[in-house]
Design an enzyme around this catalytic site. Structure first.
Site, PDB file in Angstrom:
ATOM      1  N   HIS A  13       0.833  -1.199   0.000  1.00  0.00           N
ATOM      2  CA  HIS A  13       0.000   0.000   0.000  1.00  0.00           C
ATOM      3  C   HIS A  13       0.872   1.255   0.000  1.00  0.00           C
ATOM      4  O   HIS A  13       2.084   1.188   0.197  1.00  0.00           O
ATOM      5  CB  HIS A  13      -0.936   0.023   1.221  1.00  0.00           C
ATOM      6  N   LYS A  59      -0.487   4.810   4.589  1.00  0.00           N
ATOM      7  CA  LYS A  59      -1.332   3.860   5.316  1.00  0.00           C
ATOM      8  C   LYS A  59      -0.727   3.589   6.690  1.00  0.00           C
ATOM      9  O   LYS A  59       0.472   3.323   6.805  1.00  0.00           O
ATOM     10  CB  LYS A  59      -1.483   2.557   4.532  1.00  0.00           C
TER      11      LYS A  59
END
Length: 269
Positions: A155, A159
């Site tokens: 990600h 995040k």
């Protein structure tokens, strides 16, 4: 026209939901809620995403933001979950929750609130990801314990939780069809002389960097063969479209806690 309120409207996912609502022929934006400290308070929600003004200002007032809304879509932070639930109960709005990183306290609050309003909760609201999870669970059931399982996810650098909620959900589904709990079999880190792999364990690996929207893979590794499943997110709109599919489904339902498996009529692993 189904009236939708967006909670966390100024965030990355909130803006994606706004865009999908405004381009839809069967949805109407009823409200856009953001946090009290947001410098964008009062700005028109349409202008926020580079579209024409729609007469819906960003507000921190739940009563204003949820007024007339049949369904609210929540992409906020865990700390906002309980206030969002209380506000939706007060307004009578159904709720779709895509917030990740929820802890036991927030989950208990969701379960209690589901006695009063219909709620769809999922760690990942993408239609494709939920089909992916269903296929992975089916494979785990058929392949059995003779295949080692490795789950990898990547990600963007912003995040804050790891492994991702989707990766954990995949692990939970696999463990469940094997008759185990994830906390009994998960391996989250390997470093140094860790010894040989313990049969039945599920390994996790994590990458954080750049602007990666989301990538997940599950590998079933046997002695003579390997089966791999991969899902790659290319645009955050996929989460928004999944959330709005859930919103259409949950509108008018009886109070209860539902999942994307219910929305998509998928088997539960």
């Amino acid at each position: 026209m189904l009236k939708i309120a967006v909670l966390g409207a100024a965030g990355r996912m909130g803006r994606a939901v706004l865009g999908c609502v405004l381009e839809s022929d069967d949805l109407r934006l009823a409200g856009a809620v953001t946090e009290p400290s947001d410098r964008l308070l009062g700005r028109d929600a349409g202008e926020l995403i580079g579209a024409e003004a729609v007469g819906v200002p960003l507000t921190d007032d739940y009563r204003q933001g949820l007024h007339g809304a049949q369904v609210a879509v929540d992409f906020t932070l865990p700390s906002a979950t309980e206030p969002n639930l209380r506000a939706c109960i007060e307004s009578g709005s159904a709720l779709v929750i895509g917030t990740t990183g929820l802890e036991e306290r927030q989950m208990k609050a969701i379960e209690r609130a589901a006695h009063e309003i219909p709620i769809v909760y999922s760690r990942n609201l993408s239609v494709g990801v939920n089909v992916f999870m269903d296929l992975v669970a089916r494979a785990a059931k058929v392949l059995g314990d003779g295949y080692d399982v490795e789950i990898a996810e990547s990600h963007h650098r912003h995040k804050v939780d790891a492994p991702s909620g989707t990766a954990l959900a995949l692990g939970e589904r696999i463990a469940a069809v094997r008759g185990r709990r994830l906390d009994e079999v998960a391996v989250y880190a390997r470093q140094g002389r860790v010894g040989p792999r313990v049969p039945g364990t599920i390994g996790f690996s994590v990458v954080r960097g750049g602007n990666i929207v989301g990538q997940h893979s599950v590998r079933f590794i046997g002695a003579e063969e390997e089966l791999a499943f991969v899902h790659e997110a290319q645009d955050r709109k996929m989460f928004a479209r999944g959330a709005l599919r859930a919103a259409r489904w949950v509108a008018g339902r009886a109070p209860g806690l539902y999942s994307m498996a219910d929305v998509l009529d998928l088997a539960r692993g």
